[in-house]
Design a protein around this motif. Structure first.
Motif, PDB file in Angstrom:
ATOM      1  N   ALA A 237       0.835  -1.208   0.000  1.00 37.35           N
ATOM      2  CA  ALA A 237       0.000   0.000   0.000  1.00 37.35           C
ATOM      3  C   ALA A 237       0.868   1.256   0.000  1.00 37.35           C
ATOM      4  CB  ALA A 237      -0.928  -0.002   1.215  1.00 37.35           C
ATOM      5  N   TYR A 238       1.952   1.238   0.774  1.00 40.86           N
ATOM      6  CA  TYR A 238       2.853   2.390   0.775  1.00 40.86           C
ATOM      7  C   TYR A 238       3.525   2.564  -0.589  1.00 40.86           C
ATOM      8  CZ  TYR A 238       2.730   3.784   5.686  1.00 40.86           C
ATOM      9  OH  TYR A 238       2.336   4.276   6.901  1.00 40.86           O
ATOM     10  N   ALA A 239       3.898   1.451  -1.225  1.00 42.11           N
ATOM     11  CA  ALA A 239       4.516   1.544  -2.545  1.00 42.11           C
ATOM     12  C   ALA A 239       3.565   2.182  -3.554  1.00 42.11           C
ATOM     13  CB  ALA A 239       4.945   0.151  -3.019  1.00 42.11           C
ATOM     14  N   LEU A 240       2.306   1.730  -3.549  1.00 40.41           N
ATOM     15  CA  LEU A 240       1.317   2.342  -4.437  1.00 40.41           C
ATOM     16  C   LEU A 240       1.064   3.799  -4.056  1.00 40.41           C
ATOM     17  CD1 LEU A 240      -1.423  -0.392  -4.988  1.00 40.41           C
ATOM     18  CD2 LEU A 240      -0.051   0.736  -6.740  1.00 40.41           C
ATOM     19  N   GLY A 241       1.069   4.078  -2.759  1.00 44.36           N
ATOM     20  CA  GLY A 241       0.864   5.439  -2.299  1.00 44.36           C
ATOM     21  C   GLY A 241       1.961   6.376  -2.799  1.00 44.36           C
ATOM     22  N   ILE A 242       3.202   5.915  -2.767  1.00 47.02           N
ATOM     23  CA  ILE A 242       4.315   6.740  -3.254  1.00 47.02           C
ATOM     24  C   ILE A 242       4.152   7.036  -4.733  1.00 47.02           C
ATOM     25  CG2 ILE A 242       6.797   6.740  -3.712  1.00 47.02           C
ATOM     26  CD1 ILE A 242       7.123   5.147  -1.082  1.00 47.02           C
ATOM     27  N   VAL A 243       3.801   6.014  -5.502  1.00 44.09           N
ATOM     28  CA  VAL A 243       3.594   6.199  -6.938  1.00 44.09           C
ATOM     29  C   VAL A 243       2.468   7.206  -7.187  1.00 44.09           C
ATOM     30  CG1 VAL A 243       2.859   5.064  -9.077  1.00 44.09           C
ATOM     31  CG2 VAL A 243       4.477   3.922  -7.552  1.00 44.09           C
ATOM     32  N   ASN A 244       1.372   7.066  -6.455  1.00 40.99           N
ATOM     33  CA  ASN A 244       0.230   7.967  -6.653  1.00 40.99           C
ATOM     34  C   ASN A 244       0.541   9.396  -6.218  1.00 40.99           C
ATOM     35  OD1 ASN A 244      -1.365   5.985  -7.762  1.00 40.99           O
ATOM     36  ND2 ASN A 244      -2.425   5.502  -5.855  1.00 40.99           N
ATOM     37  N   ARG A 245       1.284   9.568  -5.115  1.00 47.07           N
ATOM     38  CA  ARG A 245       1.624  10.923  -4.692  1.00 47.07           C
ATOM     39  C   ARG A 245       2.529  11.590  -5.728  1.00 47.07           C
ATOM     40  NH1 ARG A 245      -0.988   8.521  -1.417  1.00 47.07           N
ATOM     41  NH2 ARG A 245      -2.369   8.902  -3.190  1.00 47.07           N
ATOM     42  N   PHE A 246       3.440  10.824  -6.316  1.00 50.79           N
ATOM     43  CA  PHE A 246       4.305  11.382  -7.356  1.00 50.79           C
ATOM     44  C   PHE A 246       3.486  11.785  -8.578  1.00 50.79           C
ATOM     45  CE2 PHE A 246       6.623  10.510 -11.324  1.00 50.79           C
ATOM     46  CZ  PHE A 246       7.568  11.523 -11.255  1.00 50.79           C
ATOM     47  N   ALA A 252       8.225  16.294  -4.722  1.00 48.10           N
ATOM     48  CA  ALA A 252       8.102  16.998  -3.440  1.00 48.10           C
ATOM     49  C   ALA A 252       6.904  16.476  -2.650  1.00 48.10           C
ATOM     50  CB  ALA A 252       7.971  18.501  -3.689  1.00 48.10           C
ATOM     51  N   PHE A 253       5.779  16.329  -3.318  1.00 50.34           N
ATOM     52  CA  PHE A 253       4.581  15.810  -2.654  1.00 50.34           C
ATOM     53  C   PHE A 253       4.799  14.376  -2.202  1.00 50.34           C
ATOM     54  CE2 PHE A 253      -0.108  14.539  -3.083  1.00 50.34           C
ATOM     55  CZ  PHE A 253      -0.390  14.959  -1.800  1.00 50.34           C
ATOM     56  N   ALA A 254       5.425  13.574  -3.062  1.00 48.88           N
ATOM     57  CA  ALA A 254       5.680  12.172  -2.710  1.00 48.88           C
ATOM     58  C   ALA A 254       6.637  12.056  -1.530  1.00 48.88           C
ATOM     59  CB  ALA A 254       6.249  11.426  -3.920  1.00 48.88           C
ATOM     60  N   LEU A 255       7.582  12.994  -1.417  1.00 48.13           N
ATOM     61  CA  LEU A 255       8.592  12.922  -0.360  1.00 48.13           C
ATOM     62  C   LEU A 255       8.014  13.257   1.011  1.00 48.13           C
ATOM     63  CD1 LEU A 255      11.599  12.589   0.393  1.00 48.13           C
ATOM     64  CD2 LEU A 255      11.890  15.031  -0.065  1.00 48.13           C
ATOM     65  N   TYR A 256       7.180  14.280   1.088  1.00 45.61           N
ATOM     66  CA  TYR A 256       6.722  14.772   2.391  1.00 45.61           C
ATOM     67  C   TYR A 256       5.363  14.226   2.840  1.00 45.61           C
ATOM     68  CZ  TYR A 256      10.512  18.149   1.977  1.00 45.61           C
ATOM     69  OH  TYR A 256      11.743  18.736   1.859  1.00 45.61           O
ATOM     70  N   ALA A 257       4.640  13.557   1.972  1.00 45.17           N
ATOM     71  CA  ALA A 257       3.307  13.090   2.335  1.00 45.17           C
ATOM     72  C   ALA A 257       3.372  11.956   3.348  1.00 45.17           C
ATOM     73  CB  ALA A 257       2.558  12.635   1.081  1.00 45.17           C
ATOM     74  N   GLY A 260       3.278   8.898   1.605  1.00 45.13           N
ATOM     75  CA  GLY A 260       4.314   8.806   0.591  1.00 45.13           C
ATOM     76  C   GLY A 260       5.608   8.276   1.193  1.00 45.13           C
ATOM     77  N   ILE A 261       6.734   8.852   0.756  1.00 43.51           N
ATOM     78  CA  ILE A 261       8.041   8.378   1.217  1.00 43.51           C
ATOM     79  C   ILE A 261       8.216   8.601   2.717  1.00 43.51           C
ATOM     80  CG2 ILE A 261      10.525   8.741   0.993  1.00 43.51           C
ATOM     81  CD1 ILE A 261      10.045   9.412  -1.954  1.00 43.51           C
ATOM     82  N   ALA A 262       7.767   9.754   3.223  1.00 41.00           N
ATOM     83  CA  ALA A 262       7.917  10.038   4.655  1.00 41.00           C
ATOM     84  C   ALA A 262       7.225   8.977   5.506  1.00 41.00           C
ATOM     85  CB  ALA A 262       7.340  11.420   4.962  1.00 41.00           C
ATOM     86  N   GLY A 263       5.984   8.654   5.171  1.00 42.90           N
ATOM     87  CA  GLY A 263       5.274   7.614   5.920  1.00 42.90           C
ATOM     88  C   GLY A 263       5.906   6.247   5.743  1.00 42.90           C
ATOM     89  N   ALA A 264       6.404   5.959   4.532  1.00 45.76           N
ATOM     90  CA  ALA A 264       7.041   4.665   4.280  1.00 45.76           C
ATOM     91  C   ALA A 264       8.308   4.503   5.111  1.00 45.76           C
ATOM     92  CB  ALA A 264       7.348   4.512   2.795  1.00 45.76           C
ATOM     93  N   LEU A 265       9.058   5.598   5.320  1.00 46.78           N
ATOM     94  CA  LEU A 265      10.260   5.526   6.156  1.00 46.78           C
ATOM     95  C   LEU A 265       9.901   5.174   7.596  1.00 46.78           C
ATOM     96  CD1 LEU A 265      12.319   8.582   4.837  1.00 46.78           C
ATOM     97  CD2 LEU A 265      12.788   6.154   4.469  1.00 46.78           C
ATOM     98  N   LEU A 266       8.830   5.759   8.112  1.00 43.29           N
ATOM     99  CA  LEU A 266       8.387   5.394   9.462  1.00 43.29           C
ATOM    100  C   LEU A 266       7.988   3.926   9.534  1.00 43.29           C
ATOM    101  CD1 LEU A 266       6.233   8.536  10.397  1.00 43.29           C
ATOM    102  CD2 LEU A 266       8.495   7.920  11.265  1.00 43.29           C
ATOM    103  N   PHE A 267       7.318   3.457   8.489  1.00 47.04           N
ATOM    104  CA  PHE A 267       6.920   2.050   8.452  1.00 47.04           C
ATOM    105  C   PHE A 267       8.147   1.140   8.404  1.00 47.04           C
ATOM    106  CE2 PHE A 267       5.840  -1.689   5.802  1.00 47.04           C
ATOM    107  CZ  PHE A 267       4.929  -2.285   6.652  1.00 47.04           C
TER     108      PHE A 267
END
Length: 428
Positions: A237-246, A252-257, A260-267
């Motif tokens: 889900a995070y992988a698809l989320g990153i693609v969709n935010r981009f 920029a949106f994909a990085l900080y959402a 997106g990448i920010a949430g995936a790093l926490l995960f």
């Protein structure tokens, strides 16, 4: 989806509208409120609904010398067909760049792989135009989760038979459910697979050997597996989320959402903590700390930008960041319900089978008749109750844990414009 201007001579404006209605491949822009009020104020008693709509659209059209233009959207593949349909009245469809900040409508899938699972996504949201449509993978994830909670070979076969009946359309009352037959078939197949793994066929009857584990005898392994399955699904889900935010707003949106990448790093940090604790690896724990710090900083900056900054923005971003971290842990643990309801299903089956065996072993005719009754009625109740629970819980996990990361906004479906029913079709 292509933004277009529909241009035709002013004298043929009504013919243009009739042909657009017949073509059924254009979504016109909404009528402005001031035009809507003006036309409504001038409405005459003898105007039909068709006439009223024609006057709305003619008032909306922009004149330019001898021609008028209307704006709308059409599928890019339909543009040649549309141009051909408008040519006899001197009209044409002119491609335009999409206006900034305006989301094009989404053309809903009508056929192809994943079409049968489209309902699963559509009941949650309309996929935004820029996003990847996850219907197929979402459907597969749904039936897998259902099967893990409803693992029984016999019950799975009943679902497969139900899918065959629904697909045949022979029962009138079930005709409306025909589009859902792949769900039944997929859920039945997954239930059969997990039933083989669990050694369950209408309960622990011994008709099927235990290939992996018995849910009632190895709860810990089942629980850890359920959380592991949840972690894999969340990672997807995070992988698809990153693609969709981009696709929605760039890197920029994909990085900080937070999805997106920010949430995936926490995960990933949470996963590294679990891995470091399990394997006793200090390097994994150090990596978890670094990933966690990066994820926290990026998420906070994204939340701060969304809150507008300032002291109030910092406070709001801090509270939301705390909520993100807490929810992340609860989201992973939430998948433990796959094990909990799988255990419940197995336990109900065991109770029914134990009652059946006890009555049968009494040796009396009434006892054996009672055994048959307990088996049939008990199996029916367990089947109906657990199928409902598993279906609802799988849907809950899909919506709240997975789709909440895949989608950040709602789309809108493409709705071709047509005149009311009393419109006369115009053919070339």
């Amino acid at each position: 989806m292509q933004r277009i201007a529909l241009v035709a001579p002013g004298a043929h404006e009504r013919e243009l509208l009739a042909r657009l209605s017949s073509a059924g491949v254009v979504e016109l822009d909404p009528v402005r409120s001031d035009i809507e009020l003006a036309v409504a104020a001038d409405r005459q008693p003898d105007w039909s609904d068709r006439e009223l709509e024609v006057r709305r659209r003619t008032a909306q059209a922009t004149p330019h010398g001898p021609v008028v233009a209307l704006l709308g959207w059409t599928p890019a593949s339909a543009l040649p067909e549309l141009t051909e349909a408008l040519t006899p009245v001197g009209g044409t469809a002119v491609p335009l760049p999409p206006p900034p900040g305006v989301q094009p409508p989404t053309l809903l899938r009508q056929h192809g792989r994943g079409r049968s699972f489209e309902l699963l996504v559509q009941t949650y949201t309309t996929v935004p135009y820029a996003d990847v449509d996850p219907a197929l993978v979402a459907g597969l994830a749904y039936v897998a989760m259902f099967g893990m909670m409803f693992g029984d070979v016999g019950h799975g076969i009943l679902l497969l038979l139900g899918a065959v009946i629904v697909r045949s359309g022979r029962l009138g009352r079930l005709a409306k459910l025909r589009p859902a037959w792949p769900f039944l078939a997929g859920a039945g197949a997954a239930s059969v697979v997990f039933g083989v793994l669990y050694g369950e066929m209408f309960g622990p009857t011994g008709l099927v050997p235990v290939v992996w584990l018995s849910p009632v005898d190895d709860i810990t392994t089942l629980l850890l597996t359920a959380i592991g399955v949840g972690a894999v699904l969340l990672a997807g889900a995070y992988a698809l989320g990153i693609v969709n935010r981009f696709r929605e707003g760039g890197w920029a949106f994909a990085l900080y959402a937070r999805t997106g990448i920010a949430g995936a790093l926490l995960f990933l940090a949470l996963g590294a903590v679990a891995g470091g604790a399990y394997f006793g690896s200090g390097w994994l724990l150090i990596g978890a700390v670094l990933l966690g710090i990066a994820g926290l900083v990026l998420t906070f900056l994204g939340l701060l930008a969304g809150s507008g900054g300032g002291g109030a923005g910092v406070l709001q971003a801090s509270v939301e960041l705390f909520d993100v971290v807490v929810r992340l842990g609860s989201n992973v643990v939430s998948f433990a319900r796959l094990a909990a309801f799988g255990l419940t299903h197995a336990a109900l089956g065991a109770i029914v089978w134990a009652g059946t065996v006890a009555l049968w072993n009494s040796g009396s005719v009434p006892g054996r008749l009672g055994a048959g009754l307990v088996l049939v009625v008990g199996t029916g109740i367990a089947f109906a109750l657990e199928a409902l629970v598993a279906g609802i819980q799988a849907l809950r996990l899909e919506y709240y844990e997975l789709f909440s990361r895949v989608f950040a906004t709602d789309g809108r479906p493409f709705r071709p414009w047509r005149l009311p029913a009393d419109d006369l079709e115009v053919t070339s």
